[in-house]
Scaffold this active site. Structure first.
Site, PDB file in Angstrom:
ATOM      1  N   THR A  42       0.841  -1.189   0.000  1.00 58.11           N
ATOM      2  CA  THR A  42       0.000   0.000   0.000  1.00 58.11           C
ATOM      3  C   THR A  42       0.879   1.242   0.000  1.00 58.11           C
ATOM      4  OG1 THR A  42      -1.624  -1.197   1.337  1.00 58.11           O
ATOM      5  CG2 THR A  42      -1.800   1.202   1.322  1.00 58.11           C
ATOM      6  N   CYS A  43       1.903   1.221   0.840  1.00 60.71           N
ATOM      7  CA  CYS A  43       2.742   2.395   1.053  1.00 60.71           C
ATOM      8  C   CYS A  43       3.323   2.945  -0.257  1.00 60.71           C
ATOM      9  CB  CYS A  43       3.856   2.033   2.024  1.00 60.71           C
ATOM     10  SG  CYS A  43       5.090   3.301   2.224  1.00 60.71           S
ATOM     11  N   LYS A  52       2.508  11.619  -0.877  1.00 60.73           N
ATOM     12  CA  LYS A  52       3.530  12.634  -0.582  1.00 60.73           C
ATOM     13  C   LYS A  52       4.023  13.310  -1.865  1.00 60.73           C
ATOM     14  CE  LYS A  52       2.367  11.639   2.706  1.00 60.73           C
ATOM     15  NZ  LYS A  52       1.552  10.592   3.365  1.00 60.73           N
ATOM     16  N   LEU A 189      -7.090  14.490   5.705  1.00 65.71           N
ATOM     17  CA  LEU A 189      -6.524  15.849   5.734  1.00 65.71           C
ATOM     18  C   LEU A 189      -5.416  16.019   4.699  1.00 65.71           C
ATOM     19  CD1 LEU A 189      -6.430  16.629   9.568  1.00 65.71           C
ATOM     20  CD2 LEU A 189      -8.217  17.137   7.903  1.00 65.71           C
ATOM     21  N   VAL A 240     -22.436  10.861   8.546  1.00 67.21           N
ATOM     22  CA  VAL A 240     -22.917  10.696   7.163  1.00 67.21           C
ATOM     23  C   VAL A 240     -23.760   9.432   7.144  1.00 67.21           C
ATOM     24  CG1 VAL A 240     -22.233  10.331   4.767  1.00 67.21           C
ATOM     25  CG2 VAL A 240     -20.869  11.836   6.234  1.00 67.21           C
ATOM     26  N   ASP A 315       0.266  -3.814   9.271  1.00 72.57           N
ATOM     27  CA  ASP A 315      -1.127  -3.365   9.410  1.00 72.57           C
ATOM     28  C   ASP A 315      -2.068  -4.500   9.791  1.00 72.57           C
ATOM     29  OD1 ASP A 315      -0.352  -0.836   8.707  1.00 72.57           O
ATOM     30  OD2 ASP A 315      -1.704  -0.644   6.976  1.00 72.57           O
ATOM     31  N   HIS A 324       6.486   2.706   8.817  1.00 70.49           N
ATOM     32  CA  HIS A 324       7.731   2.495   9.575  1.00 70.49           C
ATOM     33  C   HIS A 324       7.518   1.528  10.733  1.00 70.49           C
ATOM     34  CE1 HIS A 324       5.700   6.274  10.491  1.00 70.49           C
ATOM     35  NE2 HIS A 324       5.970   6.060  11.766  1.00 70.49           N
ATOM     36  N   HIS A 447      22.533  26.397  14.563  1.00 69.40           N
ATOM     37  CA  HIS A 447      21.760  27.633  14.384  1.00 69.40           C
ATOM     38  C   HIS A 447      22.045  28.225  13.016  1.00 69.40           C
ATOM     39  CE1 HIS A 447      19.950  31.504  15.351  1.00 69.40           C
ATOM     40  NE2 HIS A 447      21.016  32.062  14.800  1.00 69.40           N
TER      41      HIS A 447
HETATM   42  C1  LIG Z   1      -3.281   7.202   1.206  1.00 64.62           C
HETATM   43  C2  LIG Z   1      -2.381   6.608   2.247  1.00 64.62           C
HETATM   44  C3  LIG Z   1      -1.310   7.342   2.718  1.00 64.62           C
HETATM   45  C4  LIG Z   1      -0.466   6.801   3.675  1.00 64.62           C
HETATM   46  N1  LIG Z   1       0.577   7.548   4.110  1.00 64.62           N
HETATM   47  C5  LIG Z   1       1.422   7.050   5.027  1.00 64.62           C
HETATM   48  C6  LIG Z   1       2.551   7.792   5.455  1.00 64.62           C
HETATM   49  O1  LIG Z   1       2.778   8.907   4.998  1.00 64.62           O
HETATM   50  N2  LIG Z   1       3.375   7.234   6.362  1.00 64.62           N
HETATM   51  C7  LIG Z   1       3.142   5.993   6.898  1.00 64.62           C
HETATM   52  O2  LIG Z   1       3.917   5.536   7.737  1.00 64.62           O
HETATM   53  N3  LIG Z   1       2.078   5.247   6.505  1.00 64.62           N
HETATM   54  C8  LIG Z   1       1.223   5.755   5.579  1.00 64.62           C
HETATM   55  N4  LIG Z   1       0.172   4.985   5.149  1.00 64.62           N
HETATM   56  C9  LIG Z   1      -0.015   3.648   5.755  1.00 64.62           C
HETATM   57  C10 LIG Z   1       0.944   2.622   5.143  1.00 64.62           C
HETATM   58  O3  LIG Z   1       0.732   2.561   3.758  1.00 64.62           O
HETATM   59  C11 LIG Z   1       0.711   1.262   5.776  1.00 64.62           C
HETATM   60  O4  LIG Z   1       0.801   1.364   7.176  1.00 64.62           O
HETATM   61  C12 LIG Z   1       1.769   0.257   5.299  1.00 64.62           C
HETATM   62  O5  LIG Z   1       1.723   0.120   3.905  1.00 64.62           O
HETATM   63  C13 LIG Z   1       1.532  -1.103   5.963  1.00 64.62           C
HETATM   64  O6  LIG Z   1       2.483  -1.999   5.506  1.00 64.62           O
HETATM   65  P1  LIG Z   1       2.188  -3.578   5.460  1.00 64.62           P
HETATM   66  O7  LIG Z   1       3.422  -4.180   4.897  1.00 64.62           O
HETATM   67  O8  LIG Z   1       1.705  -4.023   6.769  1.00 64.62           O
HETATM   68  O9  LIG Z   1       0.975  -3.751   4.461  1.00 64.62           O
HETATM   69  P2  LIG Z   1       0.692  -3.248   2.901  1.00 64.62           P
HETATM   70  O10 LIG Z   1       1.586  -2.136   2.610  1.00 64.62           O
HETATM   71  O11 LIG Z   1      -0.748  -3.088   2.858  1.00 64.62           O
HETATM   72  O12 LIG Z   1       1.218  -4.483   2.089  1.00 64.62           O
HETATM   73  C14 LIG Z   1       0.563  -5.706   2.071  1.00 64.62           C
HETATM   74  C15 LIG Z   1       0.771  -6.357   0.728  1.00 64.62           C
HETATM   75  O13 LIG Z   1       0.298  -7.696   0.804  1.00 64.62           O
HETATM   76  C16 LIG Z   1      -0.261  -8.052  -0.438  1.00 64.62           C
HETATM   77  N5  LIG Z   1      -1.171  -9.184  -0.231  1.00 64.62           N
HETATM   78  C17 LIG Z   1      -2.329  -9.214   0.470  1.00 64.62           C
HETATM   79  N6  LIG Z   1      -2.839 -10.456   0.486  1.00 64.62           N
HETATM   80  C18 LIG Z   1      -1.974 -11.223  -0.225  1.00 64.62           C
HETATM   81  C19 LIG Z   1      -1.951 -12.587  -0.561  1.00 64.62           C
HETATM   82  N7  LIG Z   1      -2.910 -13.428  -0.150  1.00 64.62           N
HETATM   83  N8  LIG Z   1      -0.918 -13.037  -1.313  1.00 64.62           N
HETATM   84  C20 LIG Z   1       0.059 -12.209  -1.736  1.00 64.62           C
HETATM   85  N9  LIG Z   1       0.089 -10.907  -1.435  1.00 64.62           N
HETATM   86  C21 LIG Z   1      -0.912 -10.415  -0.681  1.00 64.62           C
HETATM   87  C22 LIG Z   1      -0.977  -6.782  -0.880  1.00 64.62           C
HETATM   88  O14 LIG Z   1      -1.148  -6.780  -2.293  1.00 64.62           O
HETATM   89  C23 LIG Z   1      -0.003  -5.701  -0.405  1.00 64.62           C
HETATM   90  O15 LIG Z   1       0.869  -5.305  -1.432  1.00 64.62           O
HETATM   91  C24 LIG Z   1      -0.692   5.494   4.180  1.00 64.62           C
HETATM   92  C25 LIG Z   1      -1.759   4.733   3.686  1.00 64.62           C
HETATM   93  C26 LIG Z   1      -2.587   5.274   2.730  1.00 64.62           C
HETATM   94  C27 LIG Z   1      -3.714   4.446   2.206  1.00 64.62           C
END
Ligand SMILES: Cc1cc2nc3c(=O)[nH]c(=O)nc-3n(C[C@H](O)[C@H](O)[C@H](O)COP(=O)(O)OP(=O)(O)OC[C@H]3O[C@@H](n4cnc5c(N)ncnc54)[C@H](O)[C@@H]3O)c2cc1C
Length: 468
Positions: A42-43, A52, A189, A240, A315, A324, A447
């Site tokens: 997702t990130c 960003k 936001l 809503v 997540d 992070h 500074h």
């Molecule tokens: C619009 C937006 C802005 C954000 N901005 C920030 C930010 O500025 N800073 C920050 O720290 N966080 C930000 N986040 C949150 C951040 O993206 C997530 O916290 C982070 O990506 C979580 O990482 P993850 O590895 O746990 O999961 P994800 O990044 O969600 O990765 C999980 C991956 O698993 C894959 N997957 C799922 N099921 C399967 C399966 N069965 N087989 C194979 N692959 C699979 C998915 O396709 C995905 O690519 C933002 C999120 C969004 C939506």
């Protein structure tokens, strides 16, 4: 044929890809299964990075329109090339996601493109992205790192045309005249700011009494004031209840605590009410992996699920849903699986909102300290008294440092102001090292730097700030 590994990571986001690389560094034979067709989760694909990139581009646009003249920089007629802005964002995403593929090659992580499903505690079946028969991999340890997905809102179905999730809101082909944002959290936001800067009239509708739930109350109020001054409209304590889509979207809204229902009309609606764990199609039930009542994969403090050899991070296990935090859990779980002692300190995870000004917090808020009855000292310092902020014409906001009253240890910090997201990192280190406000106040800071606000806030908590 069944291939065998020491570790299979399901999900190639910040949690999963970092776990895979760290485990490979520690000498394990690792496979990482990702179904999206690109690494970074997702990130990198639809979250942190594209948002960003757009925040930076739209900030330049707003600077050119309203700020540069005060610096003596004149620009001619301003034009928005949204297609170019989106193309630049896509290029940034592509470069970074392919960068992870390079890192996998460098570390000899076996990258499998497809959807993974747990067939047994030590077996992952993969439906290849390009089609064809299922592939089976075996490993002594499996890490679930499948992340999260947009949480839906009852009565407001996302179509990614007029009713958008964050994924649709980072890919609009034109600027909507009016945008209703449901949810006054970080994503609402940030993306609301992007489209407001580019010309949309943005209304944020929030169920709670304040925006940025969970952040320091004083910071959240200040943030609302600044964002309102920039032109965002806020409707708090508002619920809503439904949406009708025609040429525009008609949202039915009503006061949360009861009252008359009314309609808010907008060209586009962004649903940003949170994210939910993504466990669909993973086969967790079949293997008996337990979820908590909110659907997150339940783990102990070593990221171990109730099924031996199956771990989960990021997540999908809840807590701060931040990249992070997922990355650090990726490192920790890899080290644990390799027989080392991995650990993540949940009290030192910075949370950052990349609006202008930025907003950042770490550790305890004043509200949390008060409700825990823990005596503390707070020191606050405004950016109006910071020389560098004056030079930059970015004087809105303040830094606040919270220290334990008995030990003087720093227990939290909350900053709204220029580059708050960078300034908070010093506090992360301070908390990790058990530093006191005295330590921070006596550390020599360059500074003129924005970071002087942090040093002075630490001194203010001891009653001896110099520049105010
Ligand atoms: C619009 C937006 C802005 C954000 N901005 C920030 C930010 O500025 N800073 C920050 O720290 N966080 C930000 N986040 C949150 C951040 O993206 C997530 O916290 C982070 O990506 C979580 O990482 P993850 O590895 O746990 O999961 P994800 O990044 O969600 O990765 C999980 C991956 O698993 C894959 N997957 C799922 N099921 C399967 C399966 N069965 N087989 C194979 N692959 C699979 C998915 O396709 C995905 O690519 C933002 C999120 C969004 C939506």
């Amino acid at each position: 044929m069944t291939d065998s590994f020491d570790l299979i990571v399901v999900g190639g986001g910040p949690g999963g890809y970092v776990a895979a690389i760290r485990a490979a560094q520690l000498g394990l034979k690792v496979a990482c299964v990702e179904k999206r067709g690109a690494l970074g989760g997702t990130c990198l694909n639809v979250g942190c990075i594209p948002s960003k990139a757009l925040l930076q581009s739209s900030h330049h646009y707003e600077m050119a329109a309203h700020e540069l003249a005060a610096h003596g920089v004149k620009v001619g007629k301003l034009d928005l090339d949204l297609a170019q802005m989106m193309a630049r964002k896509d290029k940034v995403v592509k470069e970074l996601t392919s960068g992870i593929e390079f890192l996998f090659k460098k570390n000899k992580v076996h990258y499998v493109k497809g959807a993974g499903r747990l067939a047994a505690a030590d077996t992952v079946s993969i439906a290849p992205a390009q089609g064809g028969p299922e592939q089976t991999l075996k490993a002594s340890s499996v890490v679930i790192a499948t992340g999260s997905d947009v949480a839906p809102l009852k009565g407001v179905p996302i179509d990614e045309k007029k009713i958008l999730s964050s994924t649709g809101a980072i890919a609009l082909a034109q600027v909507p005249e009016t945008l209703a944002v449901i949810g006054g959290g970080v994503i609402g936001l940030e993306l609301g700011s992007v489209w407001r800067r580019l010309g949309a009239k943005v209304t944020v509708i929030e169920f709670l009494d304040a925006i940025l739930p969970g952040m320091d109350g004083e910071v959240s109020k200040f943030a609302q004031r600044i964002l309102a001054k920039q032109g965002m409209t806020f409707r708090l304590a508002t619920k809503v209840t439904g949406a009708k889509t025609g040429r525009k979207v008609q949202l039915s809204v009503e006061p949360r605590d009861g009252g008359k229902s009314e309609t808010v009309e907008a060209d586009a609606v962004l649903v940003a009410v949170g994210r939910r764990p993504y466990t669909e199609g993973l086969g967790l039930e079949a293997v008996g992996v337990a979820l908590d009542p909110r659907g997150f994969v339940a783990v102990d403090r070593h990221f171990q699920t109730n099924v031996a050899g199956v771990f989960a991070i990021g997540d999908v296990i809840g807590g701060a849903m931040l990249a992070h935090k997922a990355e650090d859990e990726g490192v920790a779980v890899a080290e644990i699986i390799a027989g080392e002692a991995g650990h993540v300190n949940r009290d030192a995870i910075p949370a950052i909102v990349y609006t202008a000004p930025e907003i950042a917090g770490i550790g305890k808020t004043e509200e949390q300290l008060k409700s825990a009855g823990r005596p503390y000292r707070a020191g606050k310092f405004p950016f109006t008294a910071v020389a560098r902020a004056k030079c930059n014409a970015e004087t809105e906001g303040f830094a606040k440092v919270l220290a334990d009253a008995a030990t003087d240890r720093i227990v939290g910090a909350h900053i709204i102001g220029p580059q708050a997201g960078e300034l908070i990192q010093e506090i992360a280190l301070a908390i990790e090292m058990g530093a006191s406000a005295e330590d921070l106040g006596r550390t020599c800071h360059g500074h003129p730097g924005l970071v002087e606000a942090v040093k002075e806030a630490a001194l203010a908590s001891l009653g001896r700030a110099i520049h105010i």
